[in-house]
Write a protein that holds these residues in place. Structure first.
Motif, PDB file in Angstrom:
ATOM      1  N   VAL A  49       0.868  -1.170   0.000  1.00  0.00           N
ATOM      2  CA  VAL A  49       0.000   0.000   0.000  1.00  0.00           C
ATOM      3  C   VAL A  49       0.909   1.225   0.000  1.00  0.00           C
ATOM      4  CG1 VAL A  49      -1.825   1.256   1.194  1.00  0.00           C
ATOM      5  CG2 VAL A  49      -1.769  -1.253   1.272  1.00  0.00           C
ATOM      6  N   GLU A  50       0.765   2.047  -1.034  1.00  0.00           N
ATOM      7  CA  GLU A  50       1.619   3.229  -1.141  1.00  0.00           C
ATOM      8  C   GLU A  50       1.448   4.113   0.086  1.00  0.00           C
ATOM      9  OE1 GLU A  50       1.191   5.216  -4.906  1.00  0.00           O
ATOM     10  OE2 GLU A  50       1.726   3.406  -6.004  1.00  0.00           O
ATOM     11  N   GLY A  51       2.558   4.441   0.712  1.00  0.00           N
ATOM     12  CA  GLY A  51       2.557   5.260   1.909  1.00  0.00           C
ATOM     13  C   GLY A  51       2.474   4.470   3.210  1.00  0.00           C
ATOM     14  N   LEU A  52       2.082   3.196   3.129  1.00  0.00           N
ATOM     15  CA  LEU A  52       1.980   2.360   4.330  1.00  0.00           C
ATOM     16  C   LEU A  52       2.958   1.196   4.316  1.00  0.00           C
ATOM     17  CD1 LEU A  52      -1.909   2.058   4.724  1.00  0.00           C
ATOM     18  CD2 LEU A  52      -0.359   3.664   5.853  1.00  0.00           C
ATOM     19  N   GLY A  53       3.431   0.801   3.137  1.00  0.00           N
ATOM     20  CA  GLY A  53       4.349  -0.327   3.018  1.00  0.00           C
ATOM     21  C   GLY A  53       3.611  -1.634   2.774  1.00  0.00           C
ATOM     22  N   GLU A  54       4.278  -2.740   3.086  1.00  0.00           N
ATOM     23  CA  GLU A  54       3.711  -4.068   2.851  1.00  0.00           C
ATOM     24  C   GLU A  54       2.793  -4.457   4.001  1.00  0.00           C
ATOM     25  OE1 GLU A  54       7.157  -6.510   2.333  1.00  0.00           O
ATOM     26  OE2 GLU A  54       7.525  -5.759   0.319  1.00  0.00           O
ATOM     27  N   ILE A  55       1.617  -4.984   3.643  1.00  0.00           N
ATOM     28  CA  ILE A  55       0.647  -5.413   4.645  1.00  0.00           C
ATOM     29  C   ILE A  55       0.066  -6.763   4.241  1.00  0.00           C
ATOM     30  CG2 ILE A  55      -0.005  -3.041   5.268  1.00  0.00           C
ATOM     31  CD1 ILE A  55      -2.687  -3.724   3.690  1.00  0.00           C
ATOM     32  N   CYS A  56      -0.450  -7.499   5.192  1.00  0.00           N
ATOM     33  CA  CYS A  56      -1.221  -8.716   4.928  1.00  0.00           C
ATOM     34  C   CYS A  56      -2.684  -8.306   4.944  1.00  0.00           C
ATOM     35  CB  CYS A  56      -0.934  -9.791   5.973  1.00  0.00           C
ATOM     36  SG  CYS A  56       0.721 -10.480   5.845  1.00  0.00           S
ATOM     37  N   THR A  57      -3.357  -8.460   3.825  1.00  0.00           N
ATOM     38  CA  THR A  57      -4.729  -7.960   3.693  1.00  0.00           C
ATOM     39  C   THR A  57      -5.724  -8.673   4.589  1.00  0.00           C
ATOM     40  OG1 THR A  57      -5.165  -9.415   1.805  1.00  0.00           O
ATOM     41  CG2 THR A  57      -4.384  -7.183   1.331  1.00  0.00           C
ATOM     42  N   CYS A  58      -5.428  -9.903   4.994  1.00  0.00           N
ATOM     43  CA  CYS A  58      -6.381 -10.644   5.823  1.00  0.00           C
ATOM     44  C   CYS A  58      -6.462 -10.107   7.247  1.00  0.00           C
ATOM     45  CB  CYS A  58      -6.049 -12.136   5.832  1.00  0.00           C
ATOM     46  SG  CYS A  58      -4.546 -12.564   6.720  1.00  0.00           S
ATOM     47  N   ILE A  59      -5.441  -9.386   7.688  1.00  0.00           N
ATOM     48  CA  ILE A  59      -5.434  -8.880   9.069  1.00  0.00           C
ATOM     49  C   ILE A  59      -5.294  -7.365   9.142  1.00  0.00           C
ATOM     50  CG2 ILE A  59      -4.563 -11.026  10.079  1.00  0.00           C
ATOM     51  CD1 ILE A  59      -1.769  -9.604  10.178  1.00  0.00           C
ATOM     52  N   SER A  60      -5.324  -6.689   7.985  1.00  0.00           N
ATOM     53  CA  SER A  60      -5.129  -5.239   7.973  1.00  0.00           C
ATOM     54  C   SER A  60      -6.404  -4.526   7.546  1.00  0.00           C
ATOM     55  CB  SER A  60      -4.003  -4.861   7.007  1.00  0.00           C
ATOM     56  OG  SER A  60      -2.791  -5.434   7.442  1.00  0.00           O
ATOM     57  N   ALA A  61      -6.688  -3.437   8.233  1.00  0.00           N
ATOM     58  CA  ALA A  61      -7.881  -2.655   7.949  1.00  0.00           C
ATOM     59  C   ALA A  61      -7.509  -1.336   7.275  1.00  0.00           C
ATOM     60  CB  ALA A  61      -8.635  -2.381   9.243  1.00  0.00           C
ATOM     61  N   VAL A  62      -8.444  -0.815   6.516  1.00  0.00           N
ATOM     62  CA  VAL A  62      -8.279   0.486   5.878  1.00  0.00           C
ATOM     63  C   VAL A  62      -8.154   1.533   6.993  1.00  0.00           C
ATOM     64  CG1 VAL A  62      -9.390   2.200   4.401  1.00  0.00           C
ATOM     65  CG2 VAL A  62      -9.617  -0.242   3.866  1.00  0.00           C
ATOM     66  N   PRO A  63      -7.056   2.317   6.979  1.00  0.00           N
ATOM     67  CA  PRO A  63      -6.851   3.288   8.049  1.00  0.00           C
ATOM     68  C   PRO A  63      -7.724   4.534   7.876  1.00  0.00           C
ATOM     69  CG  PRO A  63      -5.074   3.452   6.469  1.00  0.00           C
ATOM     70  CD  PRO A  63      -5.944   2.304   6.039  1.00  0.00           C
ATOM     71  N   SER A  64      -8.020   5.186   8.971  1.00  0.00           N
ATOM     72  CA  SER A  64      -8.758   6.442   8.897  1.00  0.00           C
ATOM     73  C   SER A  64      -7.786   7.563   8.548  1.00  0.00           C
ATOM     74  CB  SER A  64      -9.447   6.723  10.232  1.00  0.00           C
ATOM     75  OG  SER A  64      -8.492   6.814  11.257  1.00  0.00           O
ATOM     76  N   GLY A  65      -8.322   8.708   8.227  1.00  0.00           N
ATOM     77  CA  GLY A  65      -7.485   9.867   7.935  1.00  0.00           C
ATOM     78  C   GLY A  65      -6.925   9.898   6.529  1.00  0.00           C
TER      79      GLY A  65
END
Length: 79
Positions: A49-65
């Protein structure tokens, strides 16, 4: 407030809510992200995710802000 999520390389954009799982958002957009363990330890569902780095989609939520995010999908033929 809706957040615009753009999935590359397919160039598909969908609206999401903060706190919603990236995996759920992708499925709603018609994007298939491979999964394995669904607990984040196998990294089969890893994206960048640009600006957030590498994430695992099964355990990561869309951040606020955020007003928009771009998700780069990896291609792994073994999954």
């Amino acid at each position: 407030m809706a957040i615009s999520i753009r999935f590359l390389p397919d160039d598909v954009t969908v609206e999401a809510q903060a706190g919603e799982s990236f995996l759920t958002v992708a499925a709603r957009a018609g994007i298939r992200i491979p999964t394995g363990c669904l607990m984040g330890s196998c990294h089969a569902c890893e994206v960048e995710v640009e600006g957030l780095g590498e994430i695992c989609t099964c355990i990561s939520a869309v951040p606020s802000g955020q007003s928009s995010l771009t998700v780069n999908l990896y291609s792994d033929p073994s999954w």
